[in-house]
Design a protein around this motif. Structure first.
Motif, mmCIF file in Angstrom:
data_model
loop_
_atom_site.group_PDB
_atom_site.id
_atom_site.type_symbol
_atom_site.label_atom_id
_atom_site.label_comp_id
_atom_site.label_asym_id
_atom_site.label_seq_id
_atom_site.Cartn_x
_atom_site.Cartn_y
_atom_site.Cartn_z
ATOM 1 N N UNK A 25 9.215 3.324 -9.478
ATOM 2 C CA UNK A 25 8.185 4.416 -8.676
ATOM 3 C C UNK A 25 8.954 5.601 -8.153
ATOM 4 N N UNK B 55 0.590 -1.221 0.021
ATOM 5 C CA UNK B 55 0.010 0.096 0.056
ATOM 6 C C UNK B 55 0.916 1.377 0.080
ATOM 7 N N UNK B 56 1.922 1.167 0.659
ATOM 8 C CA UNK B 56 2.886 2.764 0.777
ATOM 9 C C UNK B 56 3.341 2.779 -0.846
ATOM 10 N N UNK B 57 3.920 1.649 -1.288
ATOM 11 C CA UNK B 57 4.312 1.949 -2.858
ATOM 12 C C UNK B 57 3.113 2.373 -3.453
ATOM 13 N N UNK B 58 2.034 2.008 -3.527
ATOM 14 C CA UNK B 58 0.937 2.450 -4.160
ATOM 15 C C UNK B 58 0.284 3.740 -3.634
ATOM 16 N N UNK C 133 -2.911 9.566 -10.897
ATOM 17 C CA UNK C 133 -3.159 10.180 -9.590
ATOM 18 C C UNK C 133 -4.528 9.578 -8.987
ATOM 19 N N UNK D 61 -3.896 7.767 3.375
ATOM 20 C CA UNK D 61 -4.168 7.816 1.767
ATOM 21 C C UNK D 61 -5.505 8.816 1.419
ATOM 22 N N UNK E 66 0.125 2.370 -13.534
ATOM 23 C CA UNK E 66 -0.125 3.651 -12.886
ATOM 24 C C UNK E 66 1.244 4.385 -12.918
ATOM 25 N N UNK F 191 0.933 9.851 -5.176
ATOM 26 C CA UNK F 191 1.313 11.163 -4.880
ATOM 27 C C UNK F 191 1.958 11.599 -6.148
ATOM 28 N N UNK F 192 3.083 11.028 -6.604
ATOM 29 C CA UNK F 192 3.500 11.587 -7.936
ATOM 30 C C UNK F 192 2.540 11.734 -9.180
ATOM 31 N N UNK G 233 -4.295 5.781 -8.829
ATOM 32 C CA UNK G 233 -3.284 5.162 -7.691
ATOM 33 C C UNK G 233 -4.159 5.472 -6.300
ATOM 34 N N UNK G 234 -4.910 6.524 -6.018
ATOM 35 C CA UNK G 234 -5.289 6.815 -4.979
ATOM 36 C C UNK G 234 -6.583 5.878 -4.584
ATOM 37 N N UNK H 253 11.958 2.700 0.555
ATOM 38 C CA UNK H 253 11.084 1.273 0.507
ATOM 39 C C UNK H 253 11.762 0.442 -0.470
ATOM 40 N N UNK I 262 -0.598 -1.326 -10.524
ATOM 41 C CA UNK I 262 0.310 -0.294 -9.783
ATOM 42 C C UNK I 262 1.584 0.083 -10.738
ATOM 43 N N UNK J 99 -5.041 2.295 -3.708
ATOM 44 C CA UNK J 99 -4.695 2.270 -2.342
ATOM 45 C C UNK J 99 -5.732 1.912 -1.434
ATOM 46 N N UNK K 261 2.139 9.981 3.706
ATOM 47 C CA UNK K 261 3.248 9.090 3.560
ATOM 48 C C UNK K 261 3.577 8.330 5.064
ATOM 49 N N UNK L 154 2.673 6.198 -2.580
ATOM 50 C CA UNK L 154 3.715 7.181 -2.946
ATOM 51 C C UNK L 154 3.492 7.105 -4.692
ATOM 52 N N UNK L 155 3.035 6.124 -5.515
ATOM 53 C CA UNK L 155 2.611 6.340 -6.766
ATOM 54 C C UNK L 155 1.572 7.007 -7.002
#
Lengths: 104, 462
Positions: free
Chosen positions: B219, A31-34, A74, B34, B95, A39-40, A77-78, B252, B92, A81, B21, A36-37
């Motif tokens: 990423x 989930x954290x990677x997703x 964006x 999130x 994306x 967010x960019x 991604x959200x 990460x 992911x 997640x 984060x 952060x993904x």
């Protein structure tokens, strides 16, 4: 903005970025990677700025394509997640419901 | 809109990303984190339409922009909502790829806009964004194809591959230098094309098991491209957000690599050091012991401690609910049941926890690798459901195989090992598993869900 100000912002952001995720548990890697993904995906703001100032057809087409891709990044991604995390959240509730039943 | 208010709102958005984060690193606050991030991103998107303009400038293309956003939402939201949880990693990756592509396009468009007026620093930032954005885009597409199994999941290595990759990288950097020194559109275009090619070549030699690390790395890269575009566009928000993702993504990635016993360096430069794989075909004809659901039920019924090792096969068969039913039945018989979770079970670190959480498996039954490994000698039966690479002793015994050095679950220490498998096909990393031929191993062939249902019924009949 002066170069020095930008460098300061950049350096501080690196440290904050390191610091905020330093204690993440393995469970939350995905989930954290997703997240952060997602967010960019904020590159959407940049895409809109460029599209807003674009005058030639070529610039406009590139910028509009960027807006489209960035939105997918964006928003998608959200949402994905949130779907992952929804499952984590469901658990304690279900357990509580069971406990409540057991108590009866 | 007043410039100060606009910048204050930008700061609020940047802070929301930090909180996002931070929240995402702890289970309790993850979902809220999130949502905070999503709220910040939405605010930023709305506010940018009211950005203060410089002298003599006007808004262009507003309708087109809104239409593109609408289409993006119509594509992105259903994709994210409807995707099966098993296919989440490749979504992911995708994306991430489109994000990288967007950054490259933004930089290119701004480069055209600035024309000859661009400063050297701006051109350098543009070159960086286009290179990394294109690499991230094409690399992510290849990881998507690998995870979706539209192409082979094994490392693709061809003779002289490392020289081709090195030459491509040199070409990318060379054209980058050319763009910086001479300006103009042709060098940038050639450079972008070469960077796209480099992304493909970079990911091809990566084996299936390392793909998650590469997604995480790409990423982080995409984050940095966002920061670089922020520099060109003079947007503090983009600089902060991009750098945050770049930095946290790097950490990460390192954590994931550690969890898999990989050095980040080895994964990064695996493309340059990859050797053709050790051939592993000769074991095919050896005999294995296969059992019936009744045999499995009896083994389980008389066990004192059972460890279930779930893998991607369980997810594919949607068997997480059935496996929980079985675990609950065993627990009701007074048998000690635990799930042994390998950090990279499934296709990404933490993926299996997500899937089992979906089936309401109690959190305390999920035991991480380091804690479950010492308990295997006291375990009577290990039930491996659709997992293979994470229990493959080749990771310890066969130097040179793609998973060598990855920590594994030492299930061979247990009294009995039951594999629920569809076929003798090797796992995602494409390596033969010696454990399948071991005397203490019983195989139960078939779809994981069907097999488990049969075992549950057999247990009920006992």
């Amino acid at each position: 903005m002066t170069s020095m100000a930008i460098l300061t912002i950049f350096a501080l952001s690196i440290f904050v970025g390191f610091e905020v995720v330093s204690k993440v548990s393995t469970t939350l890697h995905t989930p954290l990677m997703s997240g952060a993904n997602a967010i960019h995906g904020i590159i959407l703001v940049g895409a809109i700025m460029v599209a807003d100032g674009a005058t030639s057809t070529l610039e406009t087409s590139l910028a509009i394509a960027a807006v489209l891709l960035a939105t997918i990044n964006m928003v998608g991604g959200f949402v994905v997640t949130d779907r992952m995390l929804e499952m984590f959240k469901g658990k304690p509730k279900a357990a509580k419901a069971k406990d409540a039943e057991a108590a009866k | 809109m007043n410039k100060n208010i606009y910048e204050l709102l930008g700061l609020a958005v940047a802070l929301s990303f930090i909180l996002a984060l931070k929240g995402l690193s702890a289970p309790k606050t993850a979902r809220r984190g999130n949502l905070i991030g999503a709220a910040g991103a939405t605010l930023a998107t709305v506010v940018v339409f009211f950005a203060p303009l410089g002298e003599g400038k006007s808004h262009h293309n507003t309708i087109l922009i809104i239409a593109a956003i609408a289409i993006g939402v119509l594509v992105g939201v259903p994709a994210a909502r409807k995707i099966q949880m098993t296919q989440m990693p490749q979504l992911v990756a995708l994306f991430n790829g489109v994000g990288g592509g967007a950054a490259a396009l933004v930089a290119t468009a701004e480069y055209l806009n600035l024309g000859d007026g661009a400063s050297t620093a701006e051109v350098v930032a543009t070159v960086f964004t286009v290179i990394v954005g294109c690499t991230s885009f094409s690399g992510s597409v290849v990881t998507f194809l690998k995870l979706q199994e539209l192409m082979t999941t094994r490392p693709v290595v061809f003779p002289g591959g490392r020289f081709v990759i090195a030459a491509t990288l040199a070409g990318v950097l060379g054209t980058g230098g050319w763009t910086i020194s001479s300006g103009g559109n042709t060098p940038l275009l050639v450079m972008g094309g070469l960077a796209l090619l480099f992304g493909v070549l970079f990911v091809l030699p990566v084996g299936g098991a390392d793909v998650p690390i590469v997604i995480s790395l790409l990423n982080a890269f995409t984050g940095l491209t966002v920061a670089a575009s922020g520099y060109v566009l003079q947007s503090t928000l983009l600089i902060v957000a991009g750098t945050l993702v770049g930095a946290s993504g790097t950490i990460l990635t390192r954590k994931m690599a550690e969890a898999m016993g990989r050095s980040l360096f080895g994964t990064l430069f695996g493309a340059f050091t990859a050797k053709p794989q050790v051939a592993t075909g000769e074991a095919e004809a050896r005999s294995v012991k296969s059992g019936s659901p009744d045999d499995v039920a009896i083994l389980l019924n008389y066990a004192q401690r059972v460890v279930i090792v779930p893998g991607f096969g369980l997810a594919v068969a949607q068997a997480q609910h059935t496996v929980r039913e079985l675990a609950d039945m065993l627990a009701a018989k007074g048998i000690d049941v635990a799930y042994g979770i390998h950090p990279v079970a499934g296709r990404m670190p933490g993926h299996m926890n997500v899937l089992l959480a979906e089936a309401n498996v109690p959190y305390e039954q999920l035991v991480e690798m380091d804690e479950v490994n010492p308990t295997f000698p006291q375990t009577d039966v290990v039930l491996v459901v659709g997992a293979n690479d994470v229990v493959n002793p080749a990771a310890k015994t066969t130097p040179g195989c793609p998973i060598y050095g990855m920590p594994i679950l030492d299930v061979s220490e247990a009294g009995n090992v039951i594999f629920l498998k569809r076929s003798m096909r090797p796992g995602f990393a494409g390596i033969e598993n010696e454990l399948l031929y071991d005397a203490k191993t019983t195989l139960l062939f078939g779809d994981a869900k069907d097999s488990l249902t049969k075992v549950v019924n057999a247990l009920k009949a006992l």
